[in-house]
Design a protein around this motif. Structure first.
Motif, short mmCIF file in Angstrom:
data_model
loop_
_atom_site.label_atom_id
_atom_site.label_comp_id
_atom_site.label_asym_id
_atom_site.label_seq_id
_atom_site.Cartn_x
_atom_site.Cartn_y
_atom_site.Cartn_z
N HIS A 22 33.89 16.47 0.75
CA HIS A 22 33.43 17.01 2.02
C HIS A 22 31.97 16.72 2.35
CE1 HIS A 22 37.24 18.95 2.55
NE2 HIS A 22 37.14 19.48 1.33
N HIS A 23 31.18 16.42 1.33
CA HIS A 23 29.76 16.14 1.57
C HIS A 23 29.41 14.68 1.29
CE1 HIS A 23 28.57 20.37 2.18
NE2 HIS A 23 29.58 20.61 1.38
N ARG A 24 30.40 13.92 0.82
CA ARG A 24 30.24 12.49 0.55
C ARG A 24 29.18 12.20 -0.52
NH1 ARG A 24 34.58 12.76 2.81
NH2 ARG A 24 34.96 12.05 4.92
N PHE A 25 29.06 13.09 -1.50
CA PHE A 25 28.16 12.87 -2.63
C PHE A 25 28.78 11.88 -3.59
CE2 PHE A 25 25.80 17.23 -2.78
CZ PHE A 25 25.38 17.05 -1.48
N SER A 26 27.94 11.18 -4.32
CA SER A 26 28.44 10.35 -5.41
C SER A 26 29.03 11.28 -6.47
CB SER A 26 27.30 9.52 -6.01
OG SER A 26 26.43 10.36 -6.75
N PRO A 27 29.91 10.76 -7.32
CA PRO A 27 30.49 11.62 -8.36
C PRO A 27 29.43 12.30 -9.24
CG PRO A 27 31.76 9.61 -8.18
CD PRO A 27 30.55 9.44 -7.30
N LEU A 28 28.37 11.56 -9.61
CA LEU A 28 27.36 12.16 -10.49
C LEU A 28 26.51 13.19 -9.74
CD1 LEU A 28 26.18 12.40 -13.27
CD2 LEU A 28 24.70 10.44 -12.77
N SER A 29 26.13 12.90 -8.50
CA SER A 29 25.38 13.89 -7.71
C SER A 29 26.21 15.17 -7.57
CB SER A 29 25.06 13.36 -6.32
OG SER A 29 24.10 12.35 -6.35
N ALA A 30 27.49 15.00 -7.30
CA ALA A 30 28.38 16.14 -7.15
C ALA A 30 28.45 16.96 -8.43
CB ALA A 30 29.77 15.66 -6.75
N ARG A 31 28.51 16.27 -9.58
CA ARG A 31 28.60 17.00 -10.86
C ARG A 31 27.28 17.66 -11.21
NH1 ARG A 31 32.43 15.06 -9.16
NH2 ARG A 31 34.50 15.03 -10.03
N ILE A 32 26.16 17.03 -10.90
CA ILE A 32 24.85 17.65 -11.16
C ILE A 32 24.75 18.96 -10.39
CG2 ILE A 32 22.35 17.46 -10.77
CD1 ILE A 32 22.66 14.41 -11.34
N LEU A 33 25.03 18.89 -9.09
CA LEU A 33 24.95 20.11 -8.28
C LEU A 33 25.95 21.15 -8.76
CD1 LEU A 33 23.65 21.61 -5.98
CD2 LEU A 33 25.19 20.44 -4.40
N SER A 34 27.13 20.71 -9.13
CA SER A 34 28.16 21.63 -9.63
C SER A 34 27.71 22.35 -10.89
CB SER A 34 29.46 20.87 -9.91
OG SER A 34 29.93 20.27 -8.75
N VAL A 35 27.15 21.59 -11.83
CA VAL A 35 26.67 22.20 -13.07
C VAL A 35 25.56 23.20 -12.76
CG1 VAL A 35 25.35 21.72 -15.19
CG2 VAL A 35 27.34 20.33 -14.62
N LEU A 36 24.65 22.84 -11.88
CA LEU A 36 23.55 23.75 -11.55
C LEU A 36 24.06 25.02 -10.88
CD1 LEU A 36 20.85 21.21 -10.35
CD2 LEU A 36 20.87 22.51 -12.48
N ILE A 37 25.09 24.90 -10.04
CA ILE A 37 25.65 26.08 -9.38
C ILE A 37 26.37 26.97 -10.39
CG2 ILE A 37 27.47 26.84 -7.78
CD1 ILE A 37 26.62 24.45 -5.98
N VAL A 38 27.23 26.37 -11.19
CA VAL A 38 28.03 27.17 -12.14
C VAL A 38 27.16 27.76 -13.24
CG1 VAL A 38 29.92 27.09 -13.81
CG2 VAL A 38 30.17 25.94 -11.61
N GLU A 39 26.16 26.99 -13.68
CA GLU A 39 25.28 27.45 -14.76
C GLU A 39 24.05 28.18 -14.21
OE1 GLU A 39 25.15 26.32 -18.30
OE2 GLU A 39 27.14 25.46 -18.19
N ASN A 40 24.04 28.52 -12.96
CA ASN A 40 22.86 29.06 -12.28
C ASN A 40 22.22 30.20 -13.07
OD1 ASN A 40 20.91 29.43 -10.38
ND2 ASN A 40 22.26 30.38 -8.87
#
Length: 160
Positions: A22-40
């Motif tokens: 939905h945001h057209r992020f690269s797979p790694l950008s998406a995972r970085i943001l995901s990790v930061l959100i989940v591990e916030n």
């Protein structure tokens, strides 16, 4: 593997797929943001933490992290006496302000289009399109109000 770890991994993947799709992020950008959100966690994660958790090269993590910083999706802070940067997702209110900027921009375009179409509509089809555009204008205005209300609520919580 514990159920909590599996659930965390599934959440990271779910967020990652969402950001890719939905945001057209690269797979790694998406995972970085995901990790930061989940591990916030309060202090955030260091660059080395991200490299370790994602199993990606330092240069790839660096490139994608810098992109997320430029996009305002991630922020960092430093701790006195510590040379490391600690990364975390941008605050909820900051993310909502980004959406609000988009909506305000769209509202300006819709208003301008409506003024133009109002002057030029001649056929029944053009008048129907004008009416649909008015409905959309109302939606954009309502959404702007909704976002402003949400930002105010988030600001109160974040500033505690």
């Amino acid at each position: 593997m514990s159920n909590i770890k599996e659930e965390k991994d599934e959440l990271i993947e779910m967020f990652g797929v969402h950001f890719e799709t939905h945001h057209r992020f690269s797979p790694l950008s998406a995972r970085i943001l995901s990790v930061l959100i989940v591990e916030n966690c309060k202090p955030g994660l260091t660059f080395d933490d991200l490299v370790l958790k994602l199993g990606a090269s330092k240069s790839s993590v660096s490139t994608n992290l810098n992109l997320l910083l430029k996009m305002g999706k991630v922020e960092y802070h430093t701790v006195s006496g510590d040379r490391k940067k600690y990364y975390r997702p941008a605050s909820f209110s900051s993310r909502m302000r980004t959406y609000l900027e988009i909506v305000i921009d769209e509202k300006k375009m819709v208003d301008r289009m409506l003024a133009y179409k109002d002057k030029t509509a001649k056929t029944d089809t053009e008048h129907i399109n004008l009416e649909m555009l008015k409905v959309y204008q109302e939606h954009v205005q309502d959404f702007e109000g909704f976002l402003n209300n949400t930002i105010q609520k988030l600001d109160k919580i974040e500033n505690k």
